[in-house]
Scaffold this motif. Structure first.
Motif, PDB file in Angstrom:
ATOM      1  N   ARG B  93      -0.243  -0.330  12.219  1.00 17.02           N
ATOM      2  CA  ARG B  93       0.197   1.051  12.394  1.00 17.02           C
ATOM      3  C   ARG B  93       0.151   1.801  11.074  1.00 17.02           C
ATOM      4  NH1 ARG B  93       6.050   2.011  14.874  1.00 17.02           N
ATOM      5  NH2 ARG B  93       6.721   1.265  12.827  1.00 17.02           N
ATOM      6  N   GLU B  94       0.552   1.142   9.995  1.00 14.83           N
ATOM      7  CA  GLU B  94       0.575   1.811   8.702  1.00 14.83           C
ATOM      8  C   GLU B  94      -0.849   2.178   8.263  1.00 14.83           C
ATOM      9  OE1 GLU B  94       2.263  -0.913   9.553  1.00 14.83           O
ATOM     10  OE2 GLU B  94       4.191   0.127   9.656  1.00 14.83           O
ATOM     11  N   GLU B  95      -1.807   1.292   8.513  1.00 11.07           N
ATOM     12  CA  GLU B  95      -3.196   1.621   8.167  1.00 11.07           C
ATOM     13  C   GLU B  95      -3.720   2.767   9.025  1.00 11.07           C
ATOM     14  OE1 GLU B  95      -5.309  -2.475   6.630  1.00 11.07           O
ATOM     15  OE2 GLU B  95      -4.653  -2.426   8.726  1.00 11.07           O
ATOM     16  N   LEU B  96      -3.349   2.776  10.290  1.00 11.42           N
ATOM     17  CA  LEU B  96      -3.817   3.864  11.160  1.00 11.42           C
ATOM     18  C   LEU B  96      -3.280   5.216  10.701  1.00 11.42           C
ATOM     19  CD1 LEU B  96      -3.631   2.035  14.587  1.00 11.42           C
ATOM     20  CD2 LEU B  96      -5.705   2.832  13.430  1.00 11.42           C
ATOM     21  N   VAL B  97      -2.041   5.235  10.242  1.00  7.84           N
ATOM     22  CA  VAL B  97      -1.502   6.490   9.703  1.00  7.84           C
ATOM     23  C   VAL B  97      -2.300   6.920   8.474  1.00  7.84           C
ATOM     24  CG1 VAL B  97       0.509   7.539   8.583  1.00  7.84           C
ATOM     25  CG2 VAL B  97       0.802   6.185  10.665  1.00  7.84           C
ATOM     26  N   GLU B  98      -2.666   5.968   7.629  1.00  2.67           N
ATOM     27  CA  GLU B  98      -3.486   6.307   6.455  1.00  2.67           C
ATOM     28  C   GLU B  98      -4.847   6.868   6.874  1.00  2.67           C
ATOM     29  OE1 GLU B  98      -2.578   6.275   3.251  1.00  2.67           O
ATOM     30  OE2 GLU B  98      -0.570   5.621   3.839  1.00  2.67           O
ATOM     31  N   VAL B  99      -5.454   6.258   7.897  1.00  4.36           N
ATOM     32  CA  VAL B  99      -6.737   6.762   8.400  1.00  4.36           C
ATOM     33  C   VAL B  99      -6.584   8.218   8.838  1.00  4.36           C
ATOM     34  CG1 VAL B  99      -8.420   6.564  10.281  1.00  4.36           C
ATOM     35  CG2 VAL B  99      -7.641   4.503   9.071  1.00  4.36           C
ATOM     36  N   LEU B 100      -5.539   8.486   9.603  1.00  3.61           N
ATOM     37  CA  LEU B 100      -5.360   9.850  10.125  1.00  3.61           C
ATOM     38  C   LEU B 100      -5.042  10.840   9.007  1.00  3.61           C
ATOM     39  CD1 LEU B 100      -3.482   9.131  13.468  1.00  3.61           C
ATOM     40  CD2 LEU B 100      -5.942   9.371  13.068  1.00  3.61           C
TER      41      LEU B 100
ATOM     42  N   ILE C  14     -10.098   7.621  -9.162  1.00  2.69           N
ATOM     43  CA  ILE C  14     -10.755   7.355  -7.867  1.00  2.69           C
ATOM     44  C   ILE C  14     -12.183   7.895  -7.889  1.00  2.69           C
ATOM     45  CG2 ILE C  14     -10.742   7.882  -5.399  1.00  2.69           C
ATOM     46  CD1 ILE C  14      -8.476   6.093  -5.936  1.00  2.69           C
ATOM     47  N   GLN C  15     -12.342   9.115  -8.353  1.00  2.00           N
ATOM     48  CA  GLN C  15     -13.689   9.704  -8.426  1.00  2.00           C
ATOM     49  C   GLN C  15     -14.596   8.834  -9.294  1.00  2.00           C
ATOM     50  OE1 GLN C  15     -12.341  13.628  -9.777  1.00  2.00           O
ATOM     51  NE2 GLN C  15     -13.086  14.536  -7.867  1.00  2.00           N
ATOM     52  N   ILE C  42      -7.641  21.481  -7.371  1.00  2.00           N
ATOM     53  CA  ILE C  42      -6.719  21.102  -6.291  1.00  2.00           C
ATOM     54  C   ILE C  42      -7.285  19.917  -5.502  1.00  2.00           C
ATOM     55  CG2 ILE C  42      -5.717  21.875  -4.086  1.00  2.00           C
ATOM     56  CD1 ILE C  42      -5.426  24.673  -5.351  1.00  2.00           C
ATOM     57  N   VAL C  43      -8.597  19.924  -5.256  1.00  2.00           N
ATOM     58  CA  VAL C  43      -9.210  18.797  -4.550  1.00  2.00           C
ATOM     59  C   VAL C  43      -9.039  17.510  -5.361  1.00  2.00           C
ATOM     60  CG1 VAL C  43     -11.413  17.818  -3.768  1.00  2.00           C
ATOM     61  CG2 VAL C  43     -10.846  20.202  -3.247  1.00  2.00           C
ATOM     62  N   GLN C  44      -9.244  17.601  -6.657  1.00  2.00           N
ATOM     63  CA  GLN C  44      -9.084  16.407  -7.486  1.00  2.00           C
ATOM     64  C   GLN C  44      -7.639  15.895  -7.439  1.00  2.00           C
ATOM     65  OE1 GLN C  44      -9.374  16.626 -11.936  1.00  2.00           O
ATOM     66  NE2 GLN C  44     -11.018  15.131 -11.628  1.00  2.00           N
ATOM     67  N   GLN C  45      -6.699  16.817  -7.546  1.00  2.00           N
ATOM     68  CA  GLN C  45      -5.289  16.415  -7.540  1.00  2.00           C
ATOM     69  C   GLN C  45      -4.830  15.884  -6.182  1.00  2.00           C
ATOM     70  OE1 GLN C  45      -2.210  18.999  -9.176  1.00  2.00           O
ATOM     71  NE2 GLN C  45      -3.800  20.197 -10.180  1.00  2.00           N
ATOM     72  N   THR C  46      -5.273  16.556  -5.122  1.00  2.00           N
ATOM     73  CA  THR C  46      -4.697  16.247  -3.813  1.00  2.00           C
ATOM     74  C   THR C  46      -5.563  15.274  -3.027  1.00  2.00           C
ATOM     75  OG1 THR C  46      -3.717  18.432  -3.773  1.00  2.00           O
ATOM     76  CG2 THR C  46      -3.777  17.236  -1.693  1.00  2.00           C
ATOM     77  N   ALA C  47      -6.816  15.658  -2.760  1.00  2.00           N
ATOM     78  CA  ALA C  47      -7.665  14.791  -1.937  1.00  2.00           C
ATOM     79  C   ALA C  47      -7.823  13.432  -2.626  1.00  2.00           C
ATOM     80  CB  ALA C  47      -9.026  15.445  -1.711  1.00  2.00           C
ATOM     81  N   PHE C  48      -8.160  13.456  -3.913  1.00  2.00           N
ATOM     82  CA  PHE C  48      -8.374  12.187  -4.610  1.00  2.00           C
ATOM     83  C   PHE C  48      -7.070  11.643  -5.208  1.00  2.00           C
ATOM     84  CE2 PHE C  48     -12.630  14.054  -4.414  1.00  2.00           C
ATOM     85  CZ  PHE C  48     -13.314  12.987  -3.860  1.00  2.00           C
ATOM     86  N   GLY C  49      -6.278  12.504  -5.850  1.00  2.00           N
ATOM     87  CA  GLY C  49      -5.092  12.027  -6.559  1.00  2.00           C
ATOM     88  C   GLY C  49      -3.932  11.656  -5.645  1.00  2.00           C
ATOM     89  N   ARG C  54      -3.672   6.512  -2.269  1.00  2.00           N
ATOM     90  CA  ARG C  54      -2.527   5.833  -1.650  1.00  2.00           C
ATOM     91  C   ARG C  54      -2.848   4.348  -1.438  1.00  2.00           C
ATOM     92  NH1 ARG C  54       1.263   8.936   1.072  1.00  2.00           N
ATOM     93  NH2 ARG C  54       1.346   7.474   2.804  1.00  2.00           N
ATOM     94  N   PRO C  55      -1.877   3.478  -1.675  1.00  2.00           N
ATOM     95  CA  PRO C  55      -2.154   2.038  -1.611  1.00  2.00           C
ATOM     96  C   PRO C  55      -2.290   1.470  -0.196  1.00  2.00           C
ATOM     97  CG  PRO C  55       0.148   2.409  -2.140  1.00  2.00           C
ATOM     98  CD  PRO C  55      -0.511   3.756  -2.164  1.00  2.00           C
ATOM     99  N   GLY C  56      -1.921   2.213   0.824  1.00  3.00           N
ATOM    100  CA  GLY C  56      -1.881   1.643   2.171  1.00  3.00           C
ATOM    101  C   GLY C  56      -3.217   1.365   2.827  1.00  3.00           C
ATOM    102  N   LEU C  57      -4.309   1.810   2.214  1.00  7.54           N
ATOM    103  CA  LEU C  57      -5.639   1.574   2.791  1.00  7.54           C
ATOM    104  C   LEU C  57      -6.623   1.430   1.635  1.00  7.54           C
ATOM    105  CD1 LEU C  57      -6.982   1.545   5.700  1.00  7.54           C
ATOM    106  CD2 LEU C  57      -7.693   3.895   5.213  1.00  7.54           C
ATOM    107  N   ALA C  58      -7.485   0.416   1.717  1.00  2.84           N
ATOM    108  CA  ALA C  58      -8.423   0.136   0.630  1.00  2.84           C
ATOM    109  C   ALA C  58      -9.389   1.298   0.415  1.00  2.84           C
ATOM    110  CB  ALA C  58      -9.212  -1.132   0.948  1.00  2.84           C
TER     111      ALA C  58
END
Lengths: 128, 128, 128, 128, 128, 128
Positions: B93-100, C14-15, C42-49, C54-58
């Motif tokens: 579930r946690e990964e799915l939230v990250e995907v979304l 990340i970039q 803003i894209v660098q800070q938010t989309a990437f940063g 986030r650690p929850g997904l590789a």
């Protein structure tokens, strides 16, 4: 340089203009916010705290283009919220109808039809 | 060279990984399948039997990109089924939230909002 | 609580994984970045940063779903960049072809066709 | 029950009606086909061999709705091929212009504008 | 040279072919029409009175491509109305199922799935 | 009650505000207009003569929402024309950049990226 907390405060102020009667924010109790609280926090900080809050375009203009885009893209749930918000930042029902009619040129008649069905519910109709 | 029947069996095996509790297939009794049984047969043979079954990419990876695409394209009914399927092939579930949440970068905030509303219903929320 | 500068550094890291050979960031000299430097910041800070980091997904999983979404949505310019990035975070050419083939189920054959034309250019073809 | 080879032959026959002058099929030499030969094989077997070949709707009708959908969805590369195919299965230039004008009602004026720019190139203009 | 009133009459005649049992037109009492009566008047004059009414393409063909486009674009409310209209201008249930199956090639499997769910409701299923 | 000719004159006046240097209208010589002259006549009469010309919303506001929608929907050719038109009806380059940045919230980062690449070409960049 801005901190997360500063952006949250700025975002909350914009949200308060659009939806003054709603207690907004990452602690909201609706199910999607409980599932993904960080998402709504990032939206508050970035969408509202960094983009909507920029001084280069009036909140009224941002509200108007948001309504048009949501109708054009078919996002009816968000459209419902932003039609209500548009009234709160000073766009009239008559202007919103004009915005939705203009959508039909660029996104087709069904996009406007779907948006007007939502709008009739949110905005009421002239003789009500 | 594969026959229709071989592809059906392969497709059914993939569908069984995603939705083990559901009796799937072209003889299903829901109205759309009664109206167009050949369509669901072709989907089983091709989408599941030929594409999902290919060895070059793990079923888990196919499930994850499917969830992301369905959320990005706004296909909420199919998203509901594939969120359930994703849990069954080992995505948390946690990964799915990250995907979304990642969807919001590429398809916009409302696409993620709509997907999270479906997800809260399918996946439950953390304190339930 | 994170400051703008912290998010920029995280985003830049990340970039750098996706595009190690490119000097990225808000000071880039391409015309769109000169027109709207704040947007790319803003894209660098938010989309990437904030989201990609986030650690929850590789990062590999985020890259894979990004490629799928960009193909499904028809954003071929961004797709070009993210196909190159996907190779850099460890997704093989063969896996990327599988991802793009899977797109055809959910977004239609022309979406995959257009994506494969870009991919043939970015990834090369097997006998090259 | 159909084998892969039977579906390929059926698909090739339909493709031959649409594009008689083109040597089609999985051995084509364009870069995308070299990158993903299986994809074009599956499209030949399924899209052409199973769906386009079904007797319940005339090839002319399938061609016409395909042109309309490709214009509505903005897939201009595929539209180019299918406008040429439509002429080959007996739809006139004048009818195709009517189809593209009808698109504007449902997908908006810019979708028709983009499609007409492609069509002027593929179909020629009346006084040429 | 046509006047507004002439276009309205032409449009009303086309609407009467598609939906003979419905009293159509700008004086309709549904909420969206009360909110934006001019919009539905312009649609009647232009979409129906100027485009659908053109002699260069049969109403049956216009109906068929409209169903395909609405399914491809995901406009399910309009699709519902136009599936009913298609039956009234002589397209059979079996042909409509073929149209919706063809949609899956160009717009993906979920677009056809959603359209078939609407169609099963509007058209009924074979053994009813 | 309006005649075709009256609507054409009204539409031409609006087009003249947006693009004063261009000789517009159904007699234009570009290939798409030669292929489908009636289409561009209907657009002039309806889109410009009936919708854009309505007094309930300022031309400046209609221009701004049109730019936002075209960017959100990915219609870059039309966007190019309407960015130029927006400058002519009094929207500044800085405001247009804000409009395009706002698009990223609702349609995703790649939509804004593609729009800014067009905008950098049409609007120039600050130090030019």
């Amino acid at each position: 340089m801005s901190t997360s907390e500063e952006r949250r405060e700025t975002g909350k102020a914009i949200q308060g203009q659009l939806w003054p009667a709603v207690l907004t924010g990452p602690t909201g109790q609706f199910p999607a916010a409980k599932l993904a609280p960080d998402f709504f926090d990032i939206v508050q900080q970035t969408a509202f705290g960094e983009l909507w809050a920029r001084p280069g375009l009036a909140v009224r203009d941002r509200s108007m283009i948001t309504v048009a885009m949501l109708a054009a893209l078919g996002h009816t749930d968000e459209l419902r919220a932003h039609l209500a918000g548009a009234l709160n930042v000073g766009i009239s029902r008559e202007e919103l109808v004009e915005v939705l009619m203009q959508v039909s040129i660029y996104a087709g008649v069904p996009a406007t039809g779907a948006a007007l069905r939502v709008a009739a519910d949110v905005l009421g109709t002239p003789d009500e």
